[in-house]
Structure formats: structure tokens, C-alpha cells
Design an enzyme around this catalytic site. Structure first.
Site, PDB file in Angstrom:
ATOM      1  N   VAL A 706     -19.668  -6.240 -48.021  1.00  0.00           N
ATOM      2  CA  VAL A 706     -20.733  -5.246 -48.005  1.00  0.00           C
ATOM      3  C   VAL A 706     -22.059  -5.955 -47.753  1.00  0.00           C
ATOM      4  O   VAL A 706     -22.330  -6.998 -48.350  1.00  0.00           O
ATOM      5  CB  VAL A 706     -20.817  -4.477 -49.337  1.00  0.00           C
ATOM      6  CG1 VAL A 706     -21.923  -3.439 -49.291  1.00  0.00           C
ATOM      7  CG2 VAL A 706     -19.493  -3.825 -49.661  1.00  0.00           C
ATOM      8  N   LYS A 720     -19.940  -1.704 -44.651  1.00  0.00           N
ATOM      9  CA  LYS A 720     -18.705  -2.150 -45.299  1.00  0.00           C
ATOM     10  C   LYS A 720     -17.714  -2.556 -44.216  1.00  0.00           C
ATOM     11  O   LYS A 720     -17.522  -1.823 -43.246  1.00  0.00           O
ATOM     12  CB  LYS A 720     -18.106  -1.034 -46.162  1.00  0.00           C
ATOM     13  CG  LYS A 720     -18.944  -0.683 -47.367  1.00  0.00           C
ATOM     14  CD  LYS A 720     -18.349   0.464 -48.156  1.00  0.00           C
ATOM     15  CE  LYS A 720     -17.135   0.056 -48.950  1.00  0.00           C
ATOM     16  NZ  LYS A 720     -17.492  -0.701 -50.160  1.00  0.00           N
ATOM     17  N   ASP A 811     -12.329   5.570 -56.926  1.00  0.00           N
ATOM     18  CA  ASP A 811     -12.959   4.475 -57.678  1.00  0.00           C
ATOM     19  C   ASP A 811     -14.214   4.984 -58.383  1.00  0.00           C
ATOM     20  O   ASP A 811     -15.265   4.352 -58.336  1.00  0.00           O
ATOM     21  CB  ASP A 811     -13.301   3.318 -56.736  1.00  0.00           C
ATOM     22  CG  ASP A 811     -13.733   2.063 -57.499  1.00  0.00           C
ATOM     23  OD1 ASP A 811     -13.339   1.918 -58.673  1.00  0.00           O
ATOM     24  OD2 ASP A 811     -14.473   1.241 -56.925  1.00  0.00           O
TER      25      ASP A 811
END
Length: 942
Positions: A706, A720, A811
Site C-alpha cells: 500500500v 494497493k 476485514d
């Protein structure tokens, strides 16, 4: 000489007597010493002062102090009550040696910490010891057997750890034992089955494991036993059926399995039985009908199967029957409707069939009925409101038919949810006779006759939804928008005609959904009164006139869909000034002129503007095209030259591309895909932004997974990196495209991606304002916490329910929740975990598990926000504690402990309830994000 010495002797004797008297008040001295060693931040012990003069009467000076109780002669201290004094610090022990006659010691509801001083156990006359609601920790000290006269021991809600103290079973006079709400671990000692006089046993909300000892069945004097919210193994011991005096039994949330022992029916004095949130199986014993005193029965959230026993008709005292979240089937026995005390019936989320009993509500004052998510048929029982107290009627997702005539005079209703059935006929609700109704959902039915004309009389209405009733017809009543508390009005796909009524007191309105109707006329300029409006969908109607500037100027507006109408004129420039606008769709109208040049409007994509013949500007054709050389009076020769030049240019470009392609091979070819919000850069433009290299071939890989990059127009993006095998490229691109098309105010935008056969760089909005993990410990007012929680819920709800197929976040944690310039939460990294697994060849069927996990983590995020970051990954912790303990902690964390904060406490409880539902251990028992968001929708703190 001797005669002259006598006066001196008298003086000496008198002085000694005074000293003895002054020294004869050890109680006051001990209490002053006690006060000096604790923390009294609110000065609640300020009246504990040293005496100004002697005490020749021999009375204890401290008898006049707050919290001190003395005997009738005021010579002995027999009680200390320091409850709710807001005291803190470690509890000193040496002073207790003075209080040999102490009968009562109450230091509850303070903030004392550390271990219990063992000196307390030397108070042999003590009958009542209350140390509840403090923060005492460590193992429970040995020596408690010294309290042989103890009758009451209340240590509720502390932080004790280690095993339960076995010694307590030797206290022969003990009647009340409360060790709930700490961190005791290990099994319940079998010796606890041999208390001789115990009447009250509370061990709930600890970390107790092992089997429930069958010896507890020996407790013939216990009337109240709560041992739930622990993590036991095995079954409910049948021996508990021998507790002949038991009136209250709670073993909820305890990981129990097996069937419910029929021997519990021997508890003929039992009034309340709570076994919910376990893993119990099998049938409900029909023998329970023998427990004639039974008032509350909650067996919800298990795996219980079979029907409701017909014999339950004998339970004439039953008020609460909760069997929701099980695997039960069959019909509801008619005898249930004959129970004279029944006021709450929860049987939702089962497999029940047939009709509800015709007499349901006729013989009792029914208050709350929830039969949703079953397969019921038939109509609403005609006497459902006969008791005059029904305030919640929840029947959604069944196969009910018939009309709503039984509700025509049901003035007590507050919440009505009948969506997703086959009800028909007119809506007979006389809303002027429903003074307290706040929530009405009649969507996905077959109603006719229009929206009730007196809807404006429902002054407390917040949510109204009649969408997807295709034959409803009628018009929007004139005064609809005058409801000052109304937040959601949905009536899409209802064949409604007429004009939009004027917007009046719509200050609370968040959502207006009227798409797919036959409405005409203009959008009233009075829409400017709806300052909180976020979503307005008027698509697929016959509306005309100009789009009002007043609509475009609303500050909170995020979604505006005016497509497929007859709007004319230009697009108001005010739309371009919005900081919240995520979607504007004006396609297929008669709009003309130039699309305003602001980035937010030009980033919407062509689909937002197509179907307007006279509309021009990015992302449509240039507005100068009509004045270009091809449309002017230039000579044919000039046009020919230009066409030839263009052709030669294209040919050369194609040749160069072919040469480069051959030189590099298909393996190294970079491509660029842009979504709404990113100008049409080439792959070369984007790749050069990552490096100072002169060409794509010389571009090094990113130094980290990132990073930030600044694109040619000055846009800063978050990049990313992701890698794949060529054979997985197609499936990866398809999912990335779905992620890029997901647009919501509470999601980070995926702007585009640059890729070849082996890797991709994904470009996201860069928000430099930090994430929740960095800010959660900062004190926030309740309204800010509500806004953050509901913002997260809206983002997740969009991913789960508005994306097709659904996208899991995968996540969710406090680090992946970032903030924009308005401190609005946005979900970052959504779908990325699933994308990685997809590239590895994971089956798409596993998405369901990820959605459930998103919901669980959302519940934990709520707890983290409510506790200012203290409670992370707290799902199991709160599920192991009694709800009242959890609530008390949350009230304290959010400064809502005073009586003056009842409304705030109600809202905190509402949010905590959602967190508890979302963190249920069994995934199928968790609410959907759509339901979770609905449960949060009434918060006034937003």
C-alpha cells in the site's frame, strides 16, 4: 503539707479521667483513619470531622456521621453503609479490627479496587456484607469461614478471578449468595449443593466451565437461582427438578446441550424459567403444563424442534412465552389463545404453519406479538386488539392473507410490521386514532385504495413504507410532509398518481422513495425545508419542469435519482458544490445545456446523463462538438484533408501499438480501467505517477503493498498492489469491477485499477483524516457515537443488500474504518480479502460465512465505540455477562448513570441490544445488516 497536696491530686485525677474519656472513642478514630486512606473525589464524607471538644458522655462521635449506624445508646457502631458514595481506591483493612460488633457492612456501588482485605473476615458478628458493583479483583480471599453469622453476601459485578470459593458452603446461616458478574473460572463446586439455609444463588456472568453439578438439586430452600451466562459442558442435570422451593431459574447463554429434562416439571412453584441462548435440542416436555405457577417461559435461541405442546393451555398464569429462534414446527394450539394472562408471544424464526388461533387476543391483554419469519397462512385474528394494550405487532415474512380490519380500532399500536405477506384490500388504519404509532411497514403486499388520507395525523410517525403494493394507487396525501418526526417515506412501485404535495415541516426526513409510479407535476421548491434529506428517488414517473435549485442545495443529499421522467432545463450548478453527493442520475429526461464542470458531477459516468438529447459536456460529448469543423460551413476540401489526416494518425498509432505489443508480448501489456470519480487516464499516466521512470518497462514494483501516489491532475490516491496468475485474471477483474461500481457515502471509493496479466494496482480515494483505531479513545458525545455507528451500519447494509451479488467486507475492524473531512465514517478495504481468496481459487459459496462474520464484527465495533476503545473483540465477553451488568457498564462509560438521563439510557440500551444480537455465537441467529440498521433507525442521538 499533706493538706496542701490534696488539691493537686484531685486535679491530676480529673485530668486522667478526661484523657480516658477522650480516648474511649476508637470508632471515630478508626473511621477518620479509614477516610484518610481512600479517595473521596466528590467529598461525600466531608461530615466525617474530628470533634472540636471532648466527649465526656462516652458516646461515639461518629454516630452522627453519614453512613454510620450505632446502637440505641450511641456507644457502639453496628453498621456502615457507604453505598453509592462514589468512593475509590484500595479498601484499607486494619481499621476493621475496632468494629467487633459490626452487623452490617455495605460499600456497594463505588469504585474500590484491589483485593478484599482479610480483616473483614474477622467481623464475627457480621450478618450482611455487600461489596457489589465495585472493581475488586484477584482471588476471593480465604478465611471467609470466620463470618459464621453471615446471612447475606453480595459481591455482584466485580472483577474477581480464580475458582469460586468453596469455603462459603460452610456458612450455615447464609441465605443470599451473589457472586455474579466477575471472572470466576473453573466449575461450580459440588459443595455448593450442601448449603442448609440458602434461598438466593446468583453465579451468572462469569467464566465458569465444566458440568453443572447435580448436587445443586439438594438445595431444598433455594427460591431463586441464576447460574447462566457461563460456558458449561453437557446437559441440564435432571436433579434440578428436586429443588422443590424454586421460583426463579435462569441458565441462559450457557452452552448447554441435550434435551430439556422433564423432571423440571416437578418444580411446581416455579414462576420464571429462562433457558434461552443455549444449544438445547429435542421437544419441549409436555409435562411443563404441571408448573401451574409458571409466569415467564423463555426457551428461545436453541435447536428445539417439534410443536408447542397442546398441554400449555393449562398454564393460566403464563404472561411471557418466547420460543423464537428455534426449529419448531406445527401449528399454534388454540389453547394458547385461551391463556388469560398472556401479554407477550415471541415465536418468530421457526417453521410454524397454519393459521394463528382465531381467539388470540380475546382473552388476555396482549401487548407484544411477533410471529415473523414462519410460514403462517390465514388472516389476522379478529380479536387481536381486544385487550386494548397491543403496542407491537410483528408478522412480516409469512404467507398471511386477508385485510387489516382487525387493526382498525387498535389505538395502542406503536410498531406495525406486516411486510412480505399477501395482505390485500384497503389500508383501514385510522392514523388519527393511532397517537403513538412510530413505525409502519406494509411493503410487499397486495393493498389497494391508496395511502390513508389522515397520515398527517400520526404525529409520532418516523418510518412509513408501503412500497411494492402494485395496485395501491391513489395520491400522496396533501399534508404528508408536515410530519415533523418522519424520517423515511417509501412508496415505490405502488401505481401512485397525482402531484408531489408541498414539503412543510420535514426537518427530520432522511429518505423519500417514490420511484416507479405515475406521478406528474413538478418538484415543489419547498423541498428546501428538508435540510436533513439524504436520499430522494423519484425515478420512472412522469414528473416535469425544471430541477429546482432548492433540491440541489440540500446539504446532506447523497443520492438523487430523477431518471426516466420529463424534466427539462439545465442541471443546477448547486449539485456540484455538494460534499456528500454520491449518486446523481438524470438520465432519460429532456434536460439540456452543459453538465456543470465540477468534478463530482463529471465523475458520475455516462449512464447518469444519457437519454437527454440536448445535454452535453463531460462525460458526454463536448459541448463544442455541434460547433466543430464538421458542423460548420468549412469547405469540403478542408474536411477531406482533416479526415485523411485523422486516418493517417490512427493508422500510425495502430502500427506503433502493434510493434510495441510484439516487442513486449502480451505478458507485459498494461491496461487501465476507470470508475466514477477518476478522469480517463491512460495506464502510462498512472504508472508514471508511481515512479520517475520514463517508460512502463522501467517501472519498478511498488516498495510496499500500500502506498500513496499523485496522479497527473494532482489527485492523491491510495494504491494497493495485488498479484495473480494469468488464468485467474478474468475472475479477479470481474470482482474488482463490482467493487468499483459500489458507491455509497460510507464506503471508500475504488476509483480504478491498472493491470496486466500478472498484477494490478488498485486506486482508492485517499482520506488523510485517520481511522477509528486512532480516534476511538477520544471522548465523544452520544450524538457523534450514534452517527459513527449508523454510518458503519449503512455502509455494511449497502454491501450486503444493495450490491448484487453481495460483497462481504471481510476485514472489518477499527483500522479499516476511516473518516472523511466531515468526520463521516467510511469503510476501507471492503471485498479485498475475498478478492485475494478468489484469486487463490476459493469457491464463491463461502461468501455467506463472511457476511455473518461482518455482522459479528460490527457488533464488536459497536462495543468498542461505546466503551471508548476499552472493549476490543468484546463479543464473547458481553455474551458471557448478564445484560444488566453490560448495561450498567455502558451507562457508566457514556455518563448516563443519573435518573435525569433516562432517555439516553433507553438509546444506549437500544444500541447495546443490537450489539448483543450481532455477536450471537450461532451465525444464523444474527440479524441481517438491513435488520440491524432498522433497529438503529429510531435513535434521536443521530
Amino acid at each position: 503539707m499533706e493538706i496542701f497536696q490534696w488539691p493537686h491530686l484531685n486535679l491530676l485525677f480529673s485530668s486522667m479521667l478526661i484523657v480516658v474519656v477522650l480516648a474511649a472513642d476508637p470508632y471515630s478514630d478508626a473511621l477518620l483513619s479509614f477516610k484518610s486512606e481512600i479517595i473521596d473525589p466528590f467529598h461525600n464524607l466531608d461530615d466525617w470531622l474530628e470533634p472540636n471538644s471532648g466527649n465526656p458522655s462516652g458516646k461515639v462521635h461518629a454516630c452522627s456521621w453519614s453512613g454510620v449506624k450505632c446502637d440505641n445508646n450511641s456507644t457502639i457502631v453496628i453498621g456502615l453503609n457507604l453505598s453509592t458514595k462514589k468512593l475509590a481506591g484500595k479498601l484499607p483493612g486494619k481499621q476493621f479490627s475496632v468494629f467487633t460488633e459490626l452487623v452490617e457492612l455495605n460499600i456497594s456501588q463505588n469504585s474500590f479496587s484491589g483485593e478484599i482485605p482479610v480483616e473483614i473476615f474477622n467481623l464475627t458478628n457480621l450478618r450482611s456484607l455487600d461489596i457489589s458493583r465495585n472493581n475488586f479483583s484477584g482471588h476471593f480471599q480465604g478465611g471467609v469461614t470466620g463470618l459464621q453469622n453471615l446471612v447475606v453476601l453480595d459481591a455482584f459485578s466485580n472483577s474477581f478471578s480464580g475458582p469460586l470459593p468453596v469455603e462459603l458452603s460452610k456458612l450455615e446461616l447464609l441465605k443470599v449468595l451473589n457472586l455474579a458478574g466477575s471472572y470466576f473460572s473453573g466449575p461450580i463446586p459440588s459443595a455448593y449443593g450442601f448449603f442448609k439455609r440458602l434461598e438466593f444463588l446468583h453465579l451468572a456472568g462469569n467464566f465458569i466451565t465444566g458440568n453443572i453439578p447435580p448436587e445443586l438439586g439438594n438445595l431444598q430452600t433455594v427460591t431463586h437461582m441464576e447460574i447462566g451466562y457461563n460456558s458449561y459442558e453437557g446437559n441440564i442435570p435432571w436433579q434440578l427438578g428436586n429443588m422443590s422451593e424454586l421460583q426463579y431459574l435462569d441458565i441462559a447463554g450457557s452452552n448447554l446441550s441435550g434435551s430439556i429434562p422433564k423432571q423440571l416439571s416437578n418444580l411446581t412453584k416455579l414462576q420464571s424459567l429462562f433457558l434461552f441462548r443455549n444449544q438445547l435440542t429435542g421437544l419441549i416436555p409436555w409435562e411443563f403444563s404441571r408448573i401451574l405457577a409458571l409466569t415467564n417461559l423463555d426457551l428461545s435461541d436453541n435447536f428445539i424442534s417439534g410443536p408447542i405442546p397442546e398441554s400449555f393451555a393449562e398454564l393460566k398464569n403464563l404472561r411471557l412465552l418466547s420460543l423464537m429462534y428455534n426449529e419448531m414446527n406445527g401449528t399454534v394450539p388454540d389453547g394458547i389463545a385461551e391463556l388469560p394472562s398472556l401479554d407477550t408471544l415471541f415465536i418468530w424464526n421457526n417453521f410454524f404453519t397454519g393459521s394463528l388461533p382465531r381467539n388470540l387476543g380475546k382473552n388476555s391483554k396482549l401487548r407484544w406479538l411477533d410471529v415473523s419469519i414462519n410460514s403462517f397462512i390465514g388472516s389476522i385474528p379478529p380479536h387481536i386488539c381486544a385487550g386494548g394494550e397491543l403496542f407491537k405487532l410483528i408478522m412480516f415474512s409469512n404467507k398471511f392473507t386477508g385485510n387489516l380490519s382487525p387493526l382498525s380500532n387498535c389505538s395502542s399500536l406503536v410498531r406495525i410490521r406486516l411486510e412480505d405477506n399477501s395482505f390485500s384490500g384497503e389500508i383501514p388504519l385510522t392514523l388519527s386514532h393511532l397517537p403513538d404509532v412510530s413505525y409502519i411497514d406494509l411493503s410487499r403486499n397486495k393493498f389497494t385504495g391508496g395511502i390513508p388520507s389522515d397520515i398527517s395525523q400520526a404525529s409520532k410517525l418516523q418510518y412509513f413504507n408501503v412500497s411494492n403494493n402494485p395496485e395501491l394507487g391513489g395520491v400522496i396525501p396533501e399534508e404528508t410532509w408536515s410530519l415533523s418526526l418522519l424520517q423515511n417515506f417509501s412508496a415505490s412501485s405502488c401505481n401512485i398518481s397525482g402531484n408531489l404535495p408541498p414539503f412543510k415541516s420535514c426537518r427530520s426526513m432522511l429518505t423519500v422513495e417514490l420511484q416507479k409510479n405515475n406521478m406528474s407535476g413538478v418538484v415543489p421548491k419547498s423541498v428546501s425545508h428538508c435540510r436533513a434529506l439524504e436520499i430522494i428517488n423519484l425515478a420512472s414517473n412522469q414528473l416535469n419542469g425544471h430541477i429546482p435549485d432548492e433540491l440541489a442545495s440540500l446539504p446532506a443529499l447523497s443520492v438523487v435519482d430523477l431518471s426516466h421522467n420529463n424534466f427539462s432545463g439545465s442541471i443546477p450548478a448547486e449539485f456540484g458544490k455538494s460534499t456528500n453527493l454520491l449518486l446523481l442520475n438524470v438520465s432519460y429526461n429532456d434536460i439540456s445545456g452543459a453538465i456543470p464542470s465540477e468534478k463530482v458531477l463529471q465523475s458520475m459516468g455516462r449512464s447518469a446523463y444519457v437519454g437527454n438529447r440536448e445535454l452535453c459536456g463531460a462525460p458526454l460529448r463536448s459541448c463544442s462538438a455541434s460547433m466543430s469543423i464538421f458542423g460548420s460551413k468549412g469547405t469540403g476540401k478542408l474536411r477531406l484533408v482533416l479526415l485523411l489526416s485523422a486516418g493517417v494518425t490512427i493508422l500510425i498509432a495502430a502500427l506503433l501499438f502493434w510493434l510495441v505489443y510484439l516487442r513486449k508480448g502480451n505478458k507485459g501489456q498494461w491496461k487501465m480501467e476507470s470508475f466514477i470519480g477518476l478522469p480517463q487516464f491512460t495506464a502510462n499516466d498512472v504508472l508514471r505517477s508511481f515512479s520517475s521512470a520514463d517508460s512502463m518497462e522501467e517501472l519498478p514494483p511498488l516498495s510496499a503493498a500500500v502506498c500513496k501516489a499523485v496522479l497527473p491532475t494532482g489527485i492523491t490516491v491510495l494504491v494497493k498492489k495485488i498479484e495473480w496468475e494469468p488464468k485467474r485474471m478474468k475472475v479477479a477483474i470481474e470482482f474488482i469491477t463490482q467493487m468499483g461500481n459500489a458507491r455509497h457515502r460510507n464506503l471508500i471509493r475504488l476509483l480504478g485499477f491498472c493491470y496486466n496479466n500478472h498484477m494490478a494496482y488498485m486506486l482508492y480515494d485517499y482520506l488523510p483524516n485517520g481511522n477509528l483505531a486512532e480516534k476511538v479513545t477520544m471522548p465523544r458525545d452520544w450524538s457523534t457515537k450514534c452517527r459513527i455507528i449508523t454510518g458503519i451500519a449503512r455502509g455494511l447494509c449497502f454491501l450486503h443488500h444493495d450490491c448484487n451479488p453481495a460483497i462481504s467486507h471481510g476485514d472489518l475492524n477499527s483500522s479499516t474504518i476511516v473518516f472523511d473531512d466531515n468526520f463521516e465514517p467510511r469503510l476501507a478495504d471492503f471485498g479485498f480479502k475475498y478478492l485475494i481468496e478468489l484469486i487463490k481459487g476459493r469457491s464463491s459459496e463461502a461468501i455467506k460465512d463472511e457476511l455473518y462474520m461482518d455482522i459479528y464484527r460490527f457488533g464488536e465495533i459497536i462495543l468498542e465505540i461505546l466503551t471508548n476503545g476499552r472493549l476490543t473483540n468484546g463479543g464473547e465477553i458481553v455474551q458471557s455477562k448478564p445484560q444488566d451488568v453490560v448495561l450498567r457498564e455502558m451507562y457508566s462509560e457514556n455518563e448516563a448513570t443519573d435518573d435525569s438521563t433516562n432517555s439516553l439510557q433507553d438509546e444506549i440500551k437500544q444500541v447495546v441490544d443490537v450489539a448483543l444480537l450481532c455477536t450471537r455465537s450461532r451465525p444464523a441467529d444474527r440479524p441481517s445488516m438491513k435488520d440491524a440498521l432498522k433497529l438503529l433507525s429510531g435513535l434521536k442521538g443521530q
